[in-house]
Design an enzyme around this catalytic site. Structure first.
Site, PDB file in Angstrom:
ATOM      1  N   GLU A 177       0.819  -1.216   0.000  1.00 51.12           N
ATOM      2  CA  GLU A 177       0.000   0.000   0.000  1.00 51.12           C
ATOM      3  C   GLU A 177       0.854   1.268   0.000  1.00 51.12           C
ATOM      4  O   GLU A 177       1.193   1.795   1.054  1.00 51.12           O
ATOM      5  CB  GLU A 177      -0.941   0.013   1.218  1.00 51.12           C
ATOM      6  CG  GLU A 177      -1.841   1.239   1.262  1.00 51.12           C
ATOM      7  CD  GLU A 177      -2.816   1.220   2.436  1.00 51.12           C
ATOM      8  OE1 GLU A 177      -3.508   2.234   2.641  1.00 51.12           O
ATOM      9  OE2 GLU A 177      -2.885   0.199   3.147  1.00 51.12           O
ATOM     10  N   LYS A 222      -2.516  -2.086  -3.162  1.00 47.31           N
ATOM     11  CA  LYS A 222      -3.557  -1.209  -2.607  1.00 47.31           C
ATOM     12  C   LYS A 222      -3.110   0.241  -2.780  1.00 47.31           C
ATOM     13  O   LYS A 222      -2.508   0.830  -1.885  1.00 47.31           O
ATOM     14  CB  LYS A 222      -3.820  -1.522  -1.128  1.00 47.31           C
ATOM     15  CG  LYS A 222      -4.923  -0.657  -0.512  1.00 47.31           C
ATOM     16  CD  LYS A 222      -5.267  -1.078   0.915  1.00 47.31           C
ATOM     17  CE  LYS A 222      -6.345  -0.174   1.502  1.00 47.31           C
ATOM     18  NZ  LYS A 222      -6.796  -0.605   2.836  1.00 47.31           N
TER      19      LYS A 222
END
Length: 344
Positions: A177, A222
């Site tokens: 992420e 992500k």
């Protein structure tokens, strides 16, 4: 549940399903509970998450996995059932947040580096024993005058790659992420600036993942969507956000990655849903699934409807199921404003 990393990753982005981020730190969930005048205690946090995890329709049909916090993965429901077992029974994969949060990066002006690599191998082994089959590590990238610097981008990319390699060693799928913030302290950047920074960040991340020997078929990305800062006077249309986000993914994300599960990153519930649906409506085959990994954008309506009261559990679960259903439609490009109104 298969123990092959690639199979777990594919299951996490199955058609019409996405990830619930329920990994708020104790400090973050306290701020959310403050909004409903509820004291944050181990019991109130347990009751809130139990409300979500026992929302049968949502969990069985729309939620492929749940990111948990350290406290939560160890907790049991009021009747003594471990939360991990509740998730597994619903067909949802348990996951765990493993980073230790962002701290100031030495030698920079306000940039941050995510910490938590020390001792991570041992923590991952324990989390695997507790039932986690995927993990999450968030890197924070802010845009302001003179930042981000290459140093900060490279340092965070390197940390993400080290984390991902350790996860796969422990038979845990890493969610990688790198978040370019839309709501940082100075959030006046336009969408073109967000594109340039995100493009560089993603290219550095995948370079470091390659050097670290990370198997791309056993990970999930992500990222942020390509969106102007919240204080930018010129906000892009939803269609432009969708087009530029897909464009940057095509430029940077190898086709071996099974899926991209977007963070909502400060967007409102419905806006995050609309952007995701528009991406999936663009047409043309994409090499990876595009779905959601939302926290507040899935939970805000449920938290408000629940209000910390036992008699409102069913109302909270209905609000949660509604948002999950809308995002499931978005993950297959079938969301519409009419669907939103009709299902409300």
């Amino acid at each position: 549940m298969s123990e092959r990393l690639a199979d777990i990753a594919v299951a996490m982005v199955a058609d019409g399903r996405g990830i619930l981020a329920a990994d708020e730190s104790t400090g973050t969930i306290k701020r959310r509970f403050d909004s409903i005048n509820l004291e944050s205690t181990p019991d109130s946090r347990r009751d809130y998450r139990e409300m979500l995890f026992r929302a049968d329709d949502a969990m069985r049909n729309y939620v492929s996995g749940v990111i948990l916090y350290d406290e939560t993965i160890r907790q049991k429901a009021k009747d003594g059932t471990p939360f991990v077992d509740i998730l597994k029974a619903a067909g949802s994969i348990p996951g765990i947040k493993v980073d230790k949060g962002a701290q100031p990066l030495a030698g920079t002006k306000g940039e941050q580096i995510t910490e938590g690599l020390d001792g991570l191998r041992g923590r991952l082994a324990e989390y695997h024993q507790l039932g986690a089959r995927f993990a999450k590590w968030r890197a924070v990238i802010d845009i302001a005058q003179g930042i981000p610097t290459y140093n900060a981008l490279a340092a965070n990319a390197h940390a993400l790659a080290r984390y991902a390699a350790l996860c796969q060693e422990a038979q845990i799928v890493p969610i990688v992420e790198p978040e370019v913030l839309m709501d940082g302290p100075v959030a006046t950047h336009d969408i073109a600036t967000c594109y340039r920074v995100t493009e560089l960040a993603l290219k550095l991340v995948f370079e470091q993942l390659y050097f670290a020997g990370v198997d791309l078929t056993g990970m999930i990305l992500k990222p942020n969507m390509i969106i102007a800062g919240k204080d930018c006077p010129t906000q892009a249309s939803p269609e432009e956000v969708a087009e530029m986000t897909v464009k940057v993914l095509k430029a940077c994300v190898p086709p071996a990655v099974p899926g991209v599960a977007f963070l909502s990153g400060g967007q409102s519930d419905e806006v995050a849903t609309r952007h995701l649906s528009l991406m999936n409506e663009l047409g043309g085959p994409l090499p990876w699934k595009l779905t959601f990994s939302y926290g507040r954008a899935l939970q805000a309506a449920a938290l408000k409807a629940w209000g910390g009261k036992a008699e409102n559990v069913a109302a909270g679960q209905r609000a949660f199921a509604h948002r999950c259903r809308m995002n499931a439609l978005a993950a297959t490009g079938r969301w519409s404003a009419d669907a939103e109104r009709q299902a409300a």
